[in-house]
Design a protein around this motif. Structure first.
Motif, mmCIF file in Angstrom:
data_model
loop_
_atom_site.group_PDB
_atom_site.id
_atom_site.type_symbol
_atom_site.label_atom_id
_atom_site.label_comp_id
_atom_site.label_asym_id
_atom_site.label_seq_id
_atom_site.Cartn_x
_atom_site.Cartn_y
_atom_site.Cartn_z
ATOM 1 N N LEU A 1 -4.566 6.718 2.111
ATOM 2 C CA LEU A 1 -3.876 6.046 1.016
ATOM 3 C C LEU A 1 -3.776 6.912 -0.234
ATOM 4 O O LEU A 1 -4.593 7.813 -0.446
ATOM 5 N N ASP A 2 -2.782 6.614 -1.034
ATOM 6 C CA ASP A 2 -2.649 7.212 -2.363
ATOM 7 C C ASP A 2 -3.661 6.505 -3.256
ATOM 8 O O ASP A 2 -3.485 5.335 -3.623
ATOM 9 N N LEU A 3 -4.730 7.189 -3.627
ATOM 10 C CA LEU A 3 -5.826 6.566 -4.364
ATOM 11 C C LEU A 3 -5.514 6.382 -5.842
ATOM 12 O O LEU A 3 -6.360 5.881 -6.590
ATOM 13 N N LEU B 1 0.851 -1.194 0.000
ATOM 14 C CA LEU B 1 0.000 0.000 0.000
ATOM 15 C C LEU B 1 0.883 1.239 0.000
ATOM 16 O O LEU B 1 1.877 1.294 0.725
ATOM 17 N N LYS B 2 0.510 2.202 -0.805
ATOM 18 C CA LYS B 2 1.233 3.469 -0.825
ATOM 19 C C LYS B 2 0.381 4.528 -0.161
ATOM 20 O O LYS B 2 -0.789 4.710 -0.504
ATOM 21 N N LEU B 3 0.962 5.213 0.822
ATOM 22 C CA LEU B 3 0.231 6.254 1.536
ATOM 23 C C LEU B 3 0.265 7.559 0.746
ATOM 24 O O LEU B 3 1.083 7.751 -0.149
ATOM 25 N N ALA B 4 -0.629 8.462 1.116
ATOM 26 C CA ALA B 4 -0.701 9.755 0.436
ATOM 27 C C ALA B 4 0.601 10.537 0.582
ATOM 28 O O ALA B 4 0.940 11.357 -0.277
ATOM 29 N N ASN B 5 1.352 10.266 1.665
ATOM 30 C CA ASN B 5 2.621 10.976 1.863
ATOM 31 C C ASN B 5 3.811 10.270 1.214
ATOM 32 O O ASN B 5 4.953 10.659 1.403
ATOM 33 N N GLY B 6 3.534 9.193 0.463
ATOM 34 C CA GLY B 6 4.585 8.484 -0.253
ATOM 35 C C GLY B 6 5.149 7.281 0.467
ATOM 36 O O GLY B 6 5.841 6.467 -0.137
ATOM 37 N N ARG B 7 4.864 7.137 1.747
ATOM 38 C CA ARG B 7 5.390 6.003 2.497
ATOM 39 C C ARG B 7 4.665 4.724 2.077
ATOM 40 O O ARG B 7 3.507 4.749 1.665
ATOM 41 N N GLU B 8 5.350 3.579 2.202
ATOM 42 C CA GLU B 8 4.749 2.307 1.848
ATOM 43 C C GLU B 8 4.577 1.429 3.081
ATOM 44 O O GLU B 8 5.447 1.398 3.959
ATOM 45 N N VAL B 9 3.445 0.724 3.130
ATOM 46 C CA VAL B 9 3.166 -0.244 4.178
ATOM 47 C C VAL B 9 2.651 -1.508 3.487
ATOM 48 O O VAL B 9 2.464 -1.537 2.275
#
Length: 311
Positions: A152-154, A72-80
């Protein structure tokens, strides 16, 4: 005794800018405002994963797939990492090197799973590496945590990897005997599952040596999808070929999941072709604009009688 002819006084009008308590709720739930948002109670979210890329796969990981992960890519660019389930049904964990995993199959949930998962993810982002994640009472009414759609980055697609066991739980971890034993016990309950390539959220599963199923989470709205399935049923085109049978469907988180019984001795990959052909027939049926015939209406009623709602 005759009823009194006295008329009831009219209900008081709502003040300017307010909603009449007896009027339909503006949210579209079909309830009166006083029994819906006007009561202070938030009604269940019918499609908690709506708006997320890969909504059908979110539903599949929540309800159908025993062992799977997806970045998953977060809106701030971080990945989980999204996981179908984590040890003990934990909502999230942070590994010693800082990797965050979020489990979609929560042990408990509220009427908005997206907010439950968002709350867990937000807590994990604040937790120190290697420490337990405490998101508070997941599933509690009135939770004010963020929804996944807010975090999340949609624009990033959901790319699911299906695993045949839970070995990913302990990747890069020096597990002790207790953790290894727990992993072995969890692995014993995993049903063989595969995702058919190129077909969206279509999952083959073999629950026993003599049974297999195809479960296909569809993204279409329920009413037009049922109409299309009814057209195919009436035309005797609802199977996936010889030896298969349409078993029914269930609703899960606002989406419909058709299910077929399959011969257990045929490998999962060999169903990609028949399922693709069915998808073409279904697309044509979805595009049809003529009213359902009498036979199609009867077929539709039969399909409805075989649907089960999971959530």
């Amino acid at each position: 005794m005759a009823r009194s002819a006295t008329k009831r006084p009219p209900a008081p009008k709502a003040a300017e800018g307010e909603i009449n308590p007896k009027a339909p709720c503006p949210c579209g739930s079909g309830r009166r405002y006083k029994h819906c948002h006007g009561s202070g109670y938030a009604p269940p979210v019918t499609r908690p994963f709506e708006g997320l890329p890969g909504e059908p796969d979110w539903v599949a990981l929540r309800e159908l797939v025993p062992a799977a992960t997806a970045p998953l890519k977060l809106a701030n660019g971080r990945e989980v990492t999204l996981a179908s389930v984590l040890p003990g049904g934990a909502p999230a964990l942070v590994r010693a090197e800082g990797e965050i995993l979020v489990g979609v199959q929560l042990a408990g949930s509220s009427d908005d799973i997206s907010r439950d998962l968002g709350t867990a993810l937000a807590a994990a982002l604040e937790a120190p590496a290697g420490a337990p994640v405490d998101p508070g009472p997941i599933g509690a009414a009135g939770s004010a945590g963020p929804r996944l759609q807010e975090l999340l980055d949609l624009s990033a697609p959901l790319e699911v990897t299906v695993h045949q066991d839970f070995g990913f739980w302990l990747e890069g971890v020096d597990a002790g005997p207790a953790a290894a034993a727990g992993l072995e016990q969890a692995n014993a309950a995993v049903l063989p599952t595969e995702r058919l390539e190129g077909l969206g959220a279509a999952y083959w599963v073999r629950p026993s040596v003599d049974r297999a199923h195809l479960r296909w989470v569809r993204a279409e709205d329920e009413e037009p999808l049922l109409d299309a399935l009814a057209r195919l049923r009436a035309a005797e085109e609802l199977t996936l070929g010889e030896g298969t049978r349409y078993a029914g469907a269930f609703r899960a988180h606002g989406l419909v999941v058709p299910v077929w019984d399959l011969p257990a001795d045929v490998p999962a990959a060999e169903w990609t072709g028949p399922a693709t052909e069915f998808g073409t027939r279904l697309d044509a049926a979805l595009a049809a604009s003529t009213p359902l015939s009498a036979d199609e209406r009867r077929a539709r009623a039969g399909l409805l009688s075989r649907q089960v709602t999971l959530r």
